[in-house]
Design an enzyme around this catalytic site. Structure first.
Site, PDB file in Angstrom:
ATOM      1  N   TYR A  17      37.754   9.550 -78.431  1.00  0.00           N
ATOM      2  CA  TYR A  17      37.434   8.204 -79.220  1.00  0.00           C
ATOM      3  C   TYR A  17      38.627   7.346 -79.639  1.00  0.00           C
ATOM      4  O   TYR A  17      38.678   6.214 -79.228  1.00  0.00           O
ATOM      5  CB  TYR A  17      36.729   8.504 -80.635  1.00  0.00           C
ATOM      6  CG  TYR A  17      36.214   7.519 -81.382  1.00  0.00           C
ATOM      7  CD1 TYR A  17      34.831   6.787 -81.076  1.00  0.00           C
ATOM      8  CD2 TYR A  17      36.932   7.137 -82.719  1.00  0.00           C
ATOM      9  CE1 TYR A  17      34.554   5.880 -81.859  1.00  0.00           C
ATOM     10  CE2 TYR A  17      36.422   6.034 -83.089  1.00  0.00           C
ATOM     11  CZ  TYR A  17      35.264   5.163 -83.228  1.00  0.00           C
ATOM     12  OH  TYR A  17      34.884   4.191 -83.633  1.00  0.00           O
ATOM     13  N   ARG A  34      21.430  -1.144 -85.198  1.00  0.00           N
ATOM     14  CA  ARG A  34      21.417  -0.654 -86.549  1.00  0.00           C
ATOM     15  C   ARG A  34      22.872  -0.947 -87.146  1.00  0.00           C
ATOM     16  O   ARG A  34      23.812  -1.223 -86.012  1.00  0.00           O
ATOM     17  CB  ARG A  34      20.950   0.781 -86.602  1.00  0.00           C
ATOM     18  CG  ARG A  34      21.489   1.588 -85.651  1.00  0.00           C
ATOM     19  CD  ARG A  34      21.000   3.142 -85.991  1.00  0.00           C
ATOM     20  NE  ARG A  34      19.609   3.333 -85.826  1.00  0.00           N
ATOM     21  CZ  ARG A  34      19.093   3.215 -84.599  1.00  0.00           C
ATOM     22  NH1 ARG A  34      20.005   3.608 -83.403  1.00  0.00           N
ATOM     23  NH2 ARG A  34      17.683   3.461 -84.544  1.00  0.00           N
ATOM     24  N   ASP A  40      20.514  -2.795 -76.715  1.00  0.00           N
ATOM     25  CA  ASP A  40      20.805  -1.434 -77.046  1.00  0.00           C
ATOM     26  C   ASP A  40      20.128  -0.520 -76.109  1.00  0.00           C
ATOM     27  O   ASP A  40      19.455  -0.884 -75.308  1.00  0.00           O
ATOM     28  CB  ASP A  40      20.382  -1.221 -78.729  1.00  0.00           C
ATOM     29  CG  ASP A  40      21.252  -0.122 -79.421  1.00  0.00           C
ATOM     30  OD1 ASP A  40      21.436   0.859 -78.836  1.00  0.00           O
ATOM     31  OD2 ASP A  40      21.719  -0.460 -80.506  1.00  0.00           O
ATOM     32  N   LYS A  88      35.529  16.774 -80.988  1.00  0.00           N
ATOM     33  CA  LYS A  88      36.149  17.991 -81.289  1.00  0.00           C
ATOM     34  C   LYS A  88      37.514  18.004 -80.726  1.00  0.00           C
ATOM     35  O   LYS A  88      38.015  16.905 -80.078  1.00  0.00           O
ATOM     36  CB  LYS A  88      35.377  18.920 -80.040  1.00  0.00           C
ATOM     37  CG  LYS A  88      34.048  19.620 -80.362  1.00  0.00           C
ATOM     38  CD  LYS A  88      33.660  20.756 -79.431  1.00  0.00           C
ATOM     39  CE  LYS A  88      32.061  21.080 -79.616  1.00  0.00           C
ATOM     40  NZ  LYS A  88      32.255  21.726 -80.845  1.00  0.00           N
ATOM     41  N   ALA A 130      28.880  -1.356 -79.135  1.00  0.00           N
ATOM     42  CA  ALA A 130      28.258  -0.298 -78.926  1.00  0.00           C
ATOM     43  C   ALA A 130      29.283   0.900 -78.641  1.00  0.00           C
ATOM     44  O   ALA A 130      30.362   0.354 -78.028  1.00  0.00           O
ATOM     45  CB  ALA A 130      27.338  -0.438 -77.636  1.00  0.00           C
ATOM     46  N   ASP A 187      20.945   0.632 -71.042  1.00  0.00           N
ATOM     47  CA  ASP A 187      21.772   1.725 -71.063  1.00  0.00           C
ATOM     48  C   ASP A 187      23.156   1.064 -70.446  1.00  0.00           C
ATOM     49  O   ASP A 187      23.222   0.917 -69.217  1.00  0.00           O
ATOM     50  CB  ASP A 187      21.373   2.996 -70.751  1.00  0.00           C
ATOM     51  CG  ASP A 187      22.303   4.084 -70.495  1.00  0.00           C
ATOM     52  OD1 ASP A 187      23.589   3.826 -71.245  1.00  0.00           O
ATOM     53  OD2 ASP A 187      22.196   5.240 -70.034  1.00  0.00           O
TER      54      ASP A 187
END
Length: 469
Positions: free
Chosen positions: A375, A241, A262, A317, A311, A285
């Site tokens: 990230y 997606r 995916d 946080k 991916a 995975d």
């Protein structure tokens, strides 16, 4: 995801209201459509002293649907019967058509060797910028500063970056501006990059510096510009997606057989997405230790020509509140998995010589982002992979590059709180978010057989975002 403000200010009532109270009015960008001409209209060409790329530029323009006109005030003189069909004479807006606008402005600064010679760039853009139409294109051609013969030439060529990025911010109306540094022996490898940057395919790419280098001497592969990836096989991770599905569709439209990968939990969505493209869906995975070997084995019989690492996950946080598991999983999936997969494909020869690796990074990897230390670290690491591996892969004629999206309209950004979402959309030169197709078309350009001279580079797909600028 719809941009309500963009739609409103471009409606008849909204446009009148925006004008009356001074609201900003982002342009509806012209994006590539197969049923519309990709190259159409007038291109104004200017040059500094002793330009060195005009022949290569004229060859490219002659193979598109553009008409070109030389700009005399920039010091460009050509015979009237030029074999490339370039017209001579001072550019006037009336020549462009009924609306007095041109589709693109291209300036060859490759011969500029001193800062005093930058006046030619001023003369060209001073005369022509107001005649550039909506969603127009600005391209400046130069020489890589680090390859210049002396400090003065280096200085003048490096100055072009400030010029181009300023033009991108001043032009507005959906206009983009980009700089292409062309190495001395790379003129024959510039066409794919020029076509992309002149095309509606690059609608959300602005303020970027692209370097086109020489490639090992060899017979270039034959390809059709309308389906340049015909006969090639492309792997796209995270293809179920969003941006991954858009990348798969763009590569398939260029003729590639797409293998989408995916998570097993996304198999239904992946299968539905890839089936439309007559591709192959594989459920793995990528974080699993055995996944790289399994992927290589699944692809080994026929091999692949293109690998797109799309991916990725977020677990946001601040680092003081972030769990060790959240840190580890983001680094592992977004960065380490790419390393493991490439190691397996390269060692097995599954990725063929002359292939392409394209990694999806993020402007968070360039600028950092509060609450995204994991990230941003992973995406900065992706940039490091690209820059460090380019020379290593060159002997096999494999290129590796990264795209760094800014604010892209996806399901993920739809979940961002409204005020932050609006700031992300507006804080760029185009005053709007990008679309998944903008990232996809940029990936398709980097995967193109004509992009062999582009490697080790990071191209932001962010509308010239102020973040990390």
């Amino acid at each position: 995801m719809n941009d309500t403000y963009l739609n409103f200010v471009n409606s008849p009532f909204g446009a009148r209201l925006a004008r009356s109270i001074g609201l900003p009015k982002p342009e509806v960008l012209r994006r590539y459509r197969a049923d519309q001409p990709e190259f159409d209209g007038l291109v104004a060409i200017g040059a500094g002293r002793e330009p060195q790329l005009l022949d290569a530029l004229a060859d490219v323009i002659s193979r598109t649907g553009f008409t070109s006109v030389a700009h005399q005030s920039a010091g460009l003189w050509m015979p009237l019967a030029n074999r490339h069909g370039l017209m001579t004479g001072r550019f006037e807006p009336a020549e462009a058509g009924p609306h007095g606008s041109v589709a693109a402005l291209i300036f060859d600064a490759s011969g500029i060797e001193d800062s005093s010679q930058l006046d030619a760039a001023y003369a060209f853009f001073h005369d022509t910028l107001r005649s550039l139409g909506k969603s127009g294109r600005i391209i400046v051609l130069g020489r890589p500063p680090e390859a210049c013969a002396n400090p003065r030439q280096w200085t003048a060529q490096r100055a072009l970056e400030g010029l181009v990025r300023s033009l991108g911010k001043e032009a507005r109306r959906g206009i983009t501006a980009n700089l292409v540094y062309v190495e001395a022996d790379a003129q024959s490898h510039v066409e794919a990059s020029l076509r992309f940057l002149l095309s509606p395919r690059s609608a959300y790419v602005s303020g970027q510096v692209v370097r086109v280098g020489a490639v090992p001497a060899m017979q270039p592969p034959a390809f059709d510009w309308t389906r340049p990836l015909a006969g090639q096989r492309a792997v796209v991770t995270g293809a179920a997606r969003g941006i991954g599905a858009a990348i798969a569709a763009a590569l398939a439209a260029e003729g590639a057989h797409v293998i989408g990968i995916d998570m097993p939990s996304a198999l239904e969505a992946l299968d539905a997405s890839i089936r439309q493209l007559s591709g192959t869906a594989l459920a793995f995975d990528i974080a699993a230790p055995e996944a790289p070997a399994q992927i290589a084995a699944a692809l080994d019989e026929l091999g692949v020509d293109i690998v797109v690492h799309n991916a990725g996950i977020t677990k946001d946080k601040t680092i003081a509140k972030m769990s060790e598991a959240a840190w580890h999983s983001v680094i592992d999936i977004n960065l380490a998995a790419q390393e493991r997969i490439d190691d397996a494909l390269l060692a097995a020869g599954t990725l063929r010589d002359g292939g392409r690796i394209v990694c999806v990074s993020s402007i968070s990897g360039i600028a950092g982002n509060m609450g995204q230390a994991n990230y941003a670290t992973s995406k900065a690491g992706v940039l490091g992979r690209v820059q460090s591996m380019a020379a290593h892969l060159k002997e096999r004629r494999i290129t590796i590059n990264a795209v760094a999206p800014g604010f892209i309209e996806t399901q993920m950004t739809a979940k961002i709180p409204l005020a932050i979402r609006e700031a992300g959309r507006r804080m760029n030169s185009l005053s709007q978010g990008g679309q998944p197709v903008d990232v996809a078309q940029t990936v398709a350009w980097l995967a193109h057989p004509g992009s062999a001279g582009v490697t080790g580079q990071v191209v932001r797909v962010c509308g010239q975002s102020l973040i990390g600028a």
